[in-house]
Motif scaffolding. Sequence first.
Motif, PDB file in Angstrom:
ATOM      1  N   ARG A  70     -16.967  24.740  -8.465  1.00 57.61           N
ATOM      2  CA  ARG A  70     -17.164  25.067  -7.079  1.00 57.61           C
ATOM      3  C   ARG A  70     -18.699  25.789  -7.030  1.00 57.61           C
ATOM      4  NH1 ARG A  70     -11.345  27.033  -4.523  1.00 57.61           N
ATOM      5  NH2 ARG A  70     -12.414  27.298  -2.935  1.00 57.61           N
ATOM      6  N   PRO A  71     -19.232  25.662  -6.008  1.00 57.28           N
ATOM      7  CA  PRO A  71     -20.671  26.227  -5.874  1.00 57.28           C
ATOM      8  C   PRO A  71     -20.688  27.907  -5.475  1.00 57.28           C
ATOM      9  CG  PRO A  71     -19.809  25.140  -3.599  1.00 57.28           C
ATOM     10  CD  PRO A  71     -18.745  24.895  -4.715  1.00 57.28           C
ATOM     11  N   GLU A  72     -21.614  28.363  -6.027  1.00 56.35           N
ATOM     12  CA  GLU A  72     -21.778  29.723  -5.675  1.00 56.35           C
ATOM     13  C   GLU A  72     -21.803  30.146  -4.213  1.00 56.35           C
ATOM     14  OE1 GLU A  72     -22.554  32.605  -7.580  1.00 56.35           O
ATOM     15  OE2 GLU A  72     -22.246  31.745  -9.424  1.00 56.35           O
ATOM     16  N   THR A  73     -20.873  31.031  -3.857  1.00 56.14           N
ATOM     17  CA  THR A  73     -20.742  31.006  -2.407  1.00 56.14           C
ATOM     18  C   THR A  73     -20.820  32.720  -2.204  1.00 56.14           C
ATOM     19  OG1 THR A  73     -19.264  29.360  -2.693  1.00 56.14           O
ATOM     20  CG2 THR A  73     -18.713  30.943  -0.536  1.00 56.14           C
ATOM     21  N   GLY A  74     -21.420  33.068  -0.878  1.00 55.65           N
ATOM     22  CA  GLY A  74     -21.645  34.380  -0.692  1.00 55.65           C
ATOM     23  C   GLY A  74     -20.042  35.043  -0.632  1.00 55.65           C
ATOM     24  N   VAL A  75     -19.999  36.398  -0.967  1.00 57.32           N
ATOM     25  CA  VAL A  75     -18.767  36.860  -1.125  1.00 57.32           C
ATOM     26  C   VAL A  75     -18.124  37.046   0.024  1.00 57.32           C
ATOM     27  CG1 VAL A  75     -19.161  38.023  -3.376  1.00 57.32           C
ATOM     28  CG2 VAL A  75     -19.835  39.127  -1.198  1.00 57.32           C
ATOM     29  N   PHE A  76     -19.004  37.217   1.128  1.00 54.25           N
ATOM     30  CA  PHE A  76     -18.153  37.400   2.556  1.00 54.25           C
ATOM     31  C   PHE A  76     -17.392  36.050   3.030  1.00 54.25           C
ATOM     32  CE2 PHE A  76     -21.631  40.738   3.825  1.00 54.25           C
ATOM     33  CZ  PHE A  76     -21.112  41.509   2.733  1.00 54.25           C
ATOM     34  N   SER A  77     -17.707  35.091   2.491  1.00 52.24           N
ATOM     35  CA  SER A  77     -17.002  33.908   2.581  1.00 52.24           C
ATOM     36  C   SER A  77     -15.873  33.626   1.586  1.00 52.24           C
ATOM     37  CB  SER A  77     -17.883  32.640   2.588  1.00 52.24           C
ATOM     38  OG  SER A  77     -18.912  32.797   3.854  1.00 52.24           O
ATOM     39  N   THR A  78     -15.598  34.677   0.811  1.00 51.88           N
ATOM     40  CA  THR A  78     -14.491  34.538  -0.084  1.00 51.88           C
ATOM     41  C   THR A  78     -13.489  35.859  -0.181  1.00 51.88           C
ATOM     42  OG1 THR A  78     -15.443  35.811  -2.050  1.00 51.88           O
ATOM     43  CG2 THR A  78     -16.398  33.513  -1.638  1.00 51.88           C
ATOM     44  N   ARG A  79     -12.589  35.855  -1.218  1.00 54.45           N
ATOM     45  CA  ARG A  79     -11.769  36.939  -1.051  1.00 54.45           C
ATOM     46  C   ARG A  79     -12.002  37.674  -2.675  1.00 54.45           C
ATOM     47  NH1 ARG A  79      -8.480  37.093   3.356  1.00 54.45           N
ATOM     48  NH2 ARG A  79      -7.731  39.012   2.598  1.00 54.45           N
ATOM     49  N   SER A  80     -13.336  37.528  -3.218  1.00 60.60           N
ATOM     50  CA  SER A  80     -13.480  38.013  -4.542  1.00 60.60           C
ATOM     51  C   SER A  80     -13.436  39.702  -4.087  1.00 60.60           C
ATOM     52  CB  SER A  80     -15.099  37.771  -4.714  1.00 60.60           C
ATOM     53  OG  SER A  80     -15.525  38.726  -5.701  1.00 60.60           O
ATOM     54  N   PRO A  81     -12.901  40.341  -5.253  1.00 63.27           N
ATOM     55  CA  PRO A  81     -12.939  41.672  -5.426  1.00 63.27           C
ATOM     56  C   PRO A  81     -14.245  42.345  -5.675  1.00 63.27           C
ATOM     57  CG  PRO A  81     -12.072  40.950  -7.255  1.00 63.27           C
ATOM     58  CD  PRO A  81     -12.292  39.737  -6.426  1.00 63.27           C
ATOM     59  N   ASP A  82     -15.200  41.487  -6.286  1.00 64.43           N
ATOM     60  CA  ASP A  82     -16.516  41.791  -6.391  1.00 64.43           C
ATOM     61  C   ASP A  82     -17.267  41.662  -5.156  1.00 64.43           C
ATOM     62  OD1 ASP A  82     -16.021  42.810  -9.205  1.00 64.43           O
ATOM     63  OD2 ASP A  82     -15.988  40.635  -9.656  1.00 64.43           O
ATOM     64  N   ARG A  83     -17.856  43.003  -4.487  1.00 66.48           N
ATOM     65  CA  ARG A  83     -18.437  42.786  -3.330  1.00 66.48           C
ATOM     66  C   ARG A  83     -19.131  44.142  -3.027  1.00 66.48           C
ATOM     67  NH1 ARG A  83     -15.491  40.617   0.995  1.00 66.48           N
ATOM     68  NH2 ARG A  83     -14.807  39.324  -0.171  1.00 66.48           N
ATOM     69  N   PRO A  84     -20.308  44.054  -1.971  1.00 63.43           N
ATOM     70  CA  PRO A  84     -20.789  45.494  -1.882  1.00 63.43           C
ATOM     71  C   PRO A  84     -19.770  46.383  -1.657  1.00 63.43           C
ATOM     72  CG  PRO A  84     -21.978  43.821  -0.915  1.00 63.43           C
ATOM     73  CD  PRO A  84     -20.666  42.993  -1.341  1.00 63.43           C
ATOM     74  N   ASN A  85     -18.755  46.278  -0.693  1.00 61.39           N
ATOM     75  CA  ASN A  85     -17.751  47.638  -0.203  1.00 61.39           C
ATOM     76  C   ASN A  85     -16.570  46.884  -0.699  1.00 61.39           C
ATOM     77  OD1 ASN A  85     -19.478  49.699   0.584  1.00 61.39           O
ATOM     78  ND2 ASN A  85     -19.718  48.303   2.487  1.00 61.39           N
ATOM     79  N   PRO A  86     -16.043  47.257  -1.975  1.00 58.17           N
ATOM     80  CA  PRO A  86     -14.815  46.423  -2.474  1.00 58.17           C
ATOM     81  C   PRO A  86     -13.602  47.107  -1.942  1.00 58.17           C
ATOM     82  CG  PRO A  86     -15.555  47.987  -4.421  1.00 58.17           C
ATOM     83  CD  PRO A  86     -16.820  48.182  -3.064  1.00 58.17           C
ATOM     84  N   ILE A  87     -12.985  46.757  -0.558  1.00 59.64           N
ATOM     85  CA  ILE A  87     -12.076  47.023  -0.130  1.00 59.64           C
ATOM     86  C   ILE A  87     -10.995  46.097  -0.143  1.00 59.64           C
ATOM     87  CG2 ILE A  87     -11.058  47.817   2.204  1.00 59.64           C
ATOM     88  CD1 ILE A  87     -13.680  48.848   3.105  1.00 59.64           C
ATOM     89  N   GLY A  88      -9.824  46.201  -0.742  1.00 56.86           N
ATOM     90  CA  GLY A  88      -8.678  45.254  -1.014  1.00 56.86           C
ATOM     91  C   GLY A  88      -7.933  45.587   0.272  1.00 56.86           C
ATOM     92  N   LEU A  89      -7.297  44.333   0.675  1.00 56.76           N
ATOM     93  CA  LEU A  89      -6.540  44.308   2.022  1.00 56.76           C
ATOM     94  C   LEU A  89      -5.299  43.551   1.349  1.00 56.76           C
ATOM     95  CD1 LEU A  89      -6.254  44.393   4.994  1.00 56.76           C
ATOM     96  CD2 LEU A  89      -7.299  42.197   5.153  1.00 56.76           C
ATOM     97  N   HIS A  90      -4.099  43.996   1.469  1.00 54.10           N
ATOM     98  CA  HIS A  90      -2.878  43.651   0.815  1.00 54.10           C
ATOM     99  C   HIS A  90      -1.747  43.624   1.902  1.00 54.10           C
ATOM    100  CE1 HIS A  90      -5.238  44.710  -2.716  1.00 54.10           C
ATOM    101  NE2 HIS A  90      -5.362  45.853  -2.225  1.00 54.10           N
ATOM    102  N   ARG A  91      -1.169  42.456   2.488  1.00 46.56           N
ATOM    103  CA  ARG A  91      -0.126  42.628   3.147  1.00 46.56           C
ATOM    104  C   ARG A  91       1.262  42.696   2.522  1.00 46.56           C
ATOM    105  NH1 ARG A  91       1.758  39.276   8.454  1.00 46.56           N
ATOM    106  NH2 ARG A  91       3.660  39.881   8.320  1.00 46.56           N
ATOM    107  N   VAL A  92       2.230  43.638   2.666  1.00 47.05           N
ATOM    108  CA  VAL A  92       3.149  43.982   1.624  1.00 47.05           C
ATOM    109  C   VAL A  92       4.576  44.135   2.701  1.00 47.05           C
ATOM    110  CG1 VAL A  92       1.876  45.027  -0.081  1.00 47.05           C
ATOM    111  CG2 VAL A  92       2.798  46.471   1.548  1.00 47.05           C
ATOM    112  N   ARG A  93       5.515  44.030   1.874  1.00 49.19           N
ATOM    113  CA  ARG A  93       6.837  44.507   2.612  1.00 49.19           C
ATOM    114  C   ARG A  93       7.142  45.861   1.937  1.00 49.19           C
ATOM    115  NH1 ARG A  93      10.987  41.415   4.751  1.00 49.19           N
ATOM    116  NH2 ARG A  93       9.245  40.336   5.815  1.00 49.19           N
TER     117      ARG A  93
END
Lengths: 128, 128
Positions: A70-93
């Motif tokens: 897959r081509p190199e893609t800007g992290v804001f178009s992905t769910r990569s954990p590596d990114r400028p402000n690495p905030i994880g978003l997790h939906r849980v029960r």
Amino acid sequence: MARVESPLRERAEAPKQGDEGAPEAWLVFDADVAAAMADLRAGDDALVLTWLDRADRSVLTVRPRSDPSRPETGVFSTRSPDRPNPIGLHRVRVLEVDGLRVRVGDLEAIDGTPVVDVKRVLERPGDR
Amino acid sequence: MARVESPLRERAEAPKQGDEGAPEAWLVFDADVAAAMADLRAGDDALVLTWLDRADRSVLTVRPRSDPSRPETGVFSTRSPDRPNPIGLHRVRVLEVDGLRVRVGDLEAIDGTPVVDVKRVLERPGDR
């Protein structure tokens, strides 16, 4: 504020998304936010926001799913954990509440990850 | 990293959720994250995470929807902007990309709000 207690110890062990085989985990809250978490109940759906403290904040592009085809893609178009402000978003029960400890299902964050916020899921306007 | 440009100037003007009449707004990115946002396209659905810098971080309980008939509720069971770590979570549609400026629909964050992260919405496993 809170931290994740999880059997996942290393990034390499963690699935990329919670619905890809992530284990149960505990959110362990500090006493100073006890009032903020006092209305969490088993059965609630919630969004857990974490600070992915083992992420690489210098990464701006990735190959999605670590797939070299897959081509190199800007992290804001992905769910990569590596990114400028690495905030994880997790939906849980929410599965169980025991004092300041909350057991949740399907959390891909690793042990020790700081929890920065929890938000109830609003499915319908009547939930607001 | 980025800031919101919006006609909403005051908290009192902002709807409580984006689908309650929020206006279009621009996300204006800093040049140092240009590569991270380079693959955003008109038509994309994205989650915008903001730092709600005018929130009251000392608030632990609220009456949901500011409705005096509802009981005081821990903020982690609500979507109150006032909370210990006031991270805003906004689902938006990308309408236009112009260099470092991205126009989005239905954003309830007010003018000048810092944007801390953007994540593409993954609707289906095939999107990953």
